[in-house]
Design a protein around this motif. Structure first.
Motif, mmCIF file in Angstrom:
data_model
loop_
_atom_site.group_PDB
_atom_site.id
_atom_site.type_symbol
_atom_site.label_atom_id
_atom_site.label_comp_id
_atom_site.label_asym_id
_atom_site.label_seq_id
_atom_site.Cartn_x
_atom_site.Cartn_y
_atom_site.Cartn_z
ATOM 1 N N SER A 1 -2.128 -4.638 4.801
ATOM 2 C CA SER A 1 -1.058 -4.805 3.807
ATOM 3 C C SER A 1 0.097 -5.635 4.348
ATOM 4 O O SER A 1 0.303 -5.728 5.550
ATOM 5 N N THR B 1 -9.698 4.684 -3.706
ATOM 6 C CA THR B 1 -8.638 3.696 -3.507
ATOM 7 C C THR B 1 -8.461 2.924 -4.807
ATOM 8 O O THR B 1 -9.379 2.263 -5.271
ATOM 9 N N GLU C 1 -7.215 -0.379 4.108
ATOM 10 C CA GLU C 1 -6.440 -1.130 3.106
ATOM 11 C C GLU C 1 -4.987 -1.217 3.576
ATOM 12 O O GLU C 1 -4.323 -2.233 3.412
ATOM 13 N N THR D 1 -1.903 -0.835 -3.814
ATOM 14 C CA THR D 1 -3.073 0.017 -3.547
ATOM 15 C C THR D 1 -2.619 1.438 -3.260
ATOM 16 O O THR D 1 -1.585 1.657 -2.633
ATOM 17 N N SER E 1 0.821 -1.222 0.000
ATOM 18 C CA SER E 1 0.000 0.000 0.000
ATOM 19 C C SER E 1 0.848 1.262 0.000
ATOM 20 O O SER E 1 1.798 1.378 0.779
#
Length: 428
Positions: free
Chosen positions: A292, A249, A288, A265, A209
């Motif tokens: 990760s 996102t 998110e 992401t 991420s």
């Protein structure tokens, strides 16, 4: 001529007001940032008024003696808006609008309005609306009193109707009902997101991420990696040199040459004094990062306040309980910072995403961290298990293939789960 008049009407002219509490070393930068936020809404900043205090004044935020100075400046400059650098209480807004006889907004309102304009997906729109309604609810009385100013005599370069006219027509009950509905709808989206995460975990796809301050270059890094690896142009994400260019996102599958892949992401950027309601509303999106395998903390090293920006990002990540996730610190825009790049030192890398300089080194750092559970080994696969050979050719790195009377000899690098699954065929 009538066209000219129309253009003049659309211009919002704002005065920025800030209180430097106990000589905060980041105060000047927060005022520069406030001007950038105003600019993002096409507000022309005509002046700034600041004051040093030990604490804000409960009734007016600024000292009451300062009100006269702001009022005089407001009248002389032809401004039609006063923007305050912190979140104001309902009574502060009411008192300021009465004594200044002007439209007053605070930093939170400003950020909420930017988010409202930038939101594209249904989820982002719901998240922003929830934050706006939560901000509005305790302020209904003050905002009702200032309805005429919210409508304003200006045509509205600043169009905070989210916390303005349209929603002020709702009574408290309707707003509470709408908040409940939005929470319920967002819960459904959160469950869908959770299902997607579980699926990724099941498929053992590592997740990386991008996190960082707004405008640090996260989207540029994502696009440059996609381009470098020759992946479709239609996978490119929106990037622009402005605050909160993207709220959605974005998730992209990054395919490497050796049959390894990971999901990258890109989450919403952070900013100092990011409204609490907004962080809460965007929580499921920001989570998110929490799930990760690796974070890329992108930093605009060309900005002299970059250390402060890193602190803001780290504190926001703590607020959403993103802790103990391995992190690479990516010092971007090194070409503008007069530093050596590309350069790798431990978990730090200095790059210029715009120049695509340092991407090879960054990919290597990512590889080392997310594929550390891969094993290199020699395998002998019986001829009647061609399905395993096909699977390994598609899903692993095959260095060599030979044949003897007992089957296919492969030198491979495979992930831990595949090693355990096919351990009976491993020779060494």
């Amino acid at each position: 001529m009538s066209g000219m008049k129309e253009i003049e009407v659309l211009v919002e002219k704002g005065i920025l007001v800030g209180v430097n509490i106990q000589s905060n070393s980041n105060f000047n930068y927060s005022m520069v940032e406030l001007a950038e936020l105003a600019k993002a809404l096409n507000v022309e900043v005509v002046g700034t008024v600041t004051q040093n205090l030990d604490r804000v004044t409960p009734s007016h935020y600024v000292g009451t003696g300062k009100i006269e100075e702001i009022k005089r400046f407001y009248d002389e400059s032809g401004a039609n808006l006063v923007i305050f650098n912190d979140e104001l209480s309902p009574s502060q807004i009411r008192n300021l609008e009465r004594d200044l006889d002007s439209k007053v907004i605070d930093r939170t309102m400003l950020i909420l309005d930017i988010f409202e304009r930038r939101a594209k997906t249904r989820e982002a729109k719901m998240q922003v609306e929830l934050a706006q309604l939560q901000y509005m609810l305790p302020r209904l009385v003050g905002l009702h009193a200032s309805l005429s100013r919210q409508g304003g005599s200006t045509g509205g370069g600043f169009r905070n109707r989210g916390a303005g006219e349209t929603k002020l027509e709702l009574d408290r009950r309707k707003i509470e009902d709408q908040i409940a509905k939005l929470r319920k709808d967002l819960e459904v989206v959160k469950e869908q997101r959770e299902t997607q995460r579980k699926q990724r975990k099941k498929n053992e796809v590592p997740v990386v991420s991008l996190v960082g301050y707004t405008n640090a270059g996260k989207s540029t890094i994502m696009n440059q990696l996609l381009q470098k690896l020759g992946q479709d142009n239609n996978k490119q994400v929106f990037e622009k040199d402005m605050l909160f260019a993207t709220l959605e996102t974005s998730v992209r599958n990054i395919e490497l040459e050796d049959n390894k892949s990971f999901l990258l992401t890109d989450t919403v950027g952070f900013v100092s004094k990011l409204p609490h309601h907004l962080v809460k509303a965007f929580r499921s999106t920001l989570e998110e990062a929490k799930n990760s395998d690796l974070l890329l903390h992108v930093v605009d090293v060309s900005n002299e306040e970059y250390q402060f920006m890193m602190d803001v990002t780290n504190n926001t990540l703590k607020d959403i309980e993103v802790i103990d996730v391995p992190t690479i610190y990516v010092y971007n825009k090194s070409d503008q910072a007069n530093v050596n790049y590309p350069l790798v030192s431990g978990n730090n890398i200095w790059i210029s995403a715009k120049e695509a300089s340092g991407l090879d080194q960054l990919l290597e750092m990512i590889r080392q961290r997310i594929f550390s559970n891969y094993t290199k080994c020699k395998m002998l696969i019986p001829f009647d298990r061609g399905d395993i050979v096909s699977y390994l050719n598609a899903s692993a790195t095959v260095f060599s293939t030979e044949y003897d009377e007992n089957g296919t000899l492969l030198m491979v690098e495979i992930k831990e789960s595949d090693y355990k699954k096919y351990e009976e065929y491993v020779l060494s």
